[in-house]
Design an enzyme around this catalytic site. Sequence first.
Site, short mmCIF file in Angstrom:
data_model
loop_
_atom_site.label_atom_id
_atom_site.label_comp_id
_atom_site.label_asym_id
_atom_site.label_seq_id
_atom_site.Cartn_x
_atom_site.Cartn_y
_atom_site.Cartn_z
N ARG A 1 0.80 -1.22 0.00
CA ARG A 1 0.00 0.00 0.00
C ARG A 1 0.84 1.28 0.00
O ARG A 1 0.61 2.19 -0.81
CB ARG A 1 -0.93 0.05 1.24
CG ARG A 1 -2.25 -0.62 1.04
CD ARG A 1 -2.66 -1.28 2.31
NE ARG A 1 -1.71 -2.34 2.58
CZ ARG A 1 -1.83 -3.57 2.07
NH1 ARG A 1 -2.85 -3.88 1.35
NH2 ARG A 1 -0.90 -4.49 2.31
N THR A 2 1.81 1.37 0.91
CA THR A 2 2.53 2.64 1.04
C THR A 2 3.30 2.93 -0.25
O THR A 2 3.22 4.02 -0.81
CB THR A 2 3.47 2.60 2.27
OG1 THR A 2 2.69 2.15 3.38
CG2 THR A 2 4.04 3.96 2.56
N LYS B 1 26.14 -2.84 -1.73
CA LYS B 1 27.61 -2.76 -1.81
C LYS B 1 28.20 -2.05 -0.60
O LYS B 1 29.39 -1.80 -0.55
CB LYS B 1 28.02 -1.99 -3.07
CG LYS B 1 27.51 -2.59 -4.36
CD LYS B 1 27.90 -1.67 -5.53
CE LYS B 1 27.01 -1.91 -6.73
NZ LYS B 1 27.03 -0.75 -7.65
N ARG C 1 10.98 3.80 3.43
CA ARG C 1 10.61 2.87 4.51
C ARG C 1 11.89 2.14 4.90
O ARG C 1 12.68 1.75 4.02
CB ARG C 1 9.55 1.88 4.05
CG ARG C 1 9.33 0.77 5.07
CD ARG C 1 8.15 -0.09 4.74
NE ARG C 1 6.90 0.62 4.97
CZ ARG C 1 5.70 0.05 4.90
NH1 ARG C 1 5.60 -1.24 4.61
NH2 ARG C 1 4.60 0.74 5.12
N HIS D 1 4.50 5.71 11.55
CA HIS D 1 4.03 5.55 10.17
C HIS D 1 3.07 6.72 9.88
O HIS D 1 1.86 6.54 9.80
CB HIS D 1 3.31 4.20 10.04
CG HIS D 1 3.10 3.74 8.63
ND1 HIS D 1 3.20 4.57 7.52
CD2 HIS D 1 2.75 2.52 8.14
CE1 HIS D 1 2.94 3.88 6.42
NE2 HIS D 1 2.67 2.63 6.77
N1 CP Z 1 -0.54 -0.15 5.70
C1 CP Z 1 0.68 -0.37 5.18
O1 CP Z 1 1.68 0.27 5.55
O2 CP Z 1 0.71 -1.34 4.22
P1 CP Z 1 2.01 -1.79 3.43
O3 CP Z 1 2.94 -2.45 4.43
O4 CP Z 1 1.52 -2.74 2.39
O5 CP Z 1 2.66 -0.57 2.87
#
Ligand code: CP
Length: 312
Positions: free
Chosen positions: A54-55, A83, A104, A132
Amino acid sequence: MRELRHLIEPEDFTLAELEEVVDYGLDMFENPAKYSDACKGKILASLFFEPSTRTKFSFDAAMLRLGGGLIGFADANTSSTKKGESLGDTIKVMGYYSDIVVMRHPKEGAPKLASKYSSVPIINGGDGGHQHPTQTLTDLITIKKFKGQIEGHTVAFCGDLKYGRTVHSLIRTLARFNTKKFILISPEELALPNALKRQLKENFDLEIKEVRYIEEVIEEIDVLYMTRIQKERFFNEEDYLRLKNSYILDNDKITLAKKDMIIMHPLPRVNEISPEVDDDDRAVYFEQSQLGVYVRMALICKLLEVGPYVRG
Ligand code: CP
C-alpha cells in the site's frame, strides 16, 4: 526560497496542517482532474528497504495522478546499499535525481537521519516499530469521511499494540485531536508500550481502558482499529505462533456493535478479520487503502508547495 519540510512523525505538522491535508485529500478524491498537472515535471523517489504494497504503490499512484514521475526501488538489494553505501550518501545523491523522497526502513530513526542529509523533503513511509505518519493521514481521512469529523469518538485499538507503528502514530495524533476515550484490546505481551501510555495520560485529558477481549467492549466503540500481529518484529517464532491468532473478528463478534461503528485496518491483514466481515457496511478498510492515495497526493503537494499549496 522554499522552506524545506519533512514528514518524519505526525508531530511535524500542526493539527491545522494535518486537517488541511485531509481536506485537500478529500477534494482530490472527489475532483481528481483538478489536480492532474499539479506535479508536472516533478519526480518522486521511493526507497523501500522493507516490503510494502500500500505505502509504496499508493505513493506511486499519487505522484502519477498528480502528473509527476517516479524513480526508486522496492528492494534495497537492487541498490548500492548492497555494496555497503551509507544511507547518508544514498540520500544526498537522491536529492540530485528527485524532488521528494519517501522511504521505509526497518531501523527506527532512519528517516530522521536521512532528513539531515537531504536537500529535498523526506517522507517517512514507516520506520521499524516506531512511526508511520502517512498511514496516520490515511486513517484520519477515513475517519473524517465516514464519521464526519476526526474529534470526539471512542476509538478502540485491537491486536499488536506493542510493535504496531500505525497504532503508535495514530493514537498520539488522535489524542492531539481531543479524543476523550481509547480502548486498548491486546494480550498483555502485546500491550501498548508503558512510555507511550504515560505520555498520553500526562499530556492529554483522556481515559484509557485496557481489556483482553473485544466482546467486553464492542458496544462502546465508534471506531474499531484492528491490527495484524507483527511477525517480523518478534524475536522468536514460538511467541509469534502462540499469539498470532489472538483475535479473529467475525460477524458474531460485531452483532452488538453500534450500527454506525466503523471497522478500520491499515492492512495487510493475515487472519485477524474474517473475510465474511468484508460485506458488512461498517467495514471500511479497503476504502481506507483507496483514500490513502488521495491524502498522499495532498501531502506531496504540501511538501512541494504545488497545486493547492502554491503561494499567492
Ligand atoms: N498499511 C501499510 O503500511 O501497508 P504496506 O505495508 O503494504 O505498505
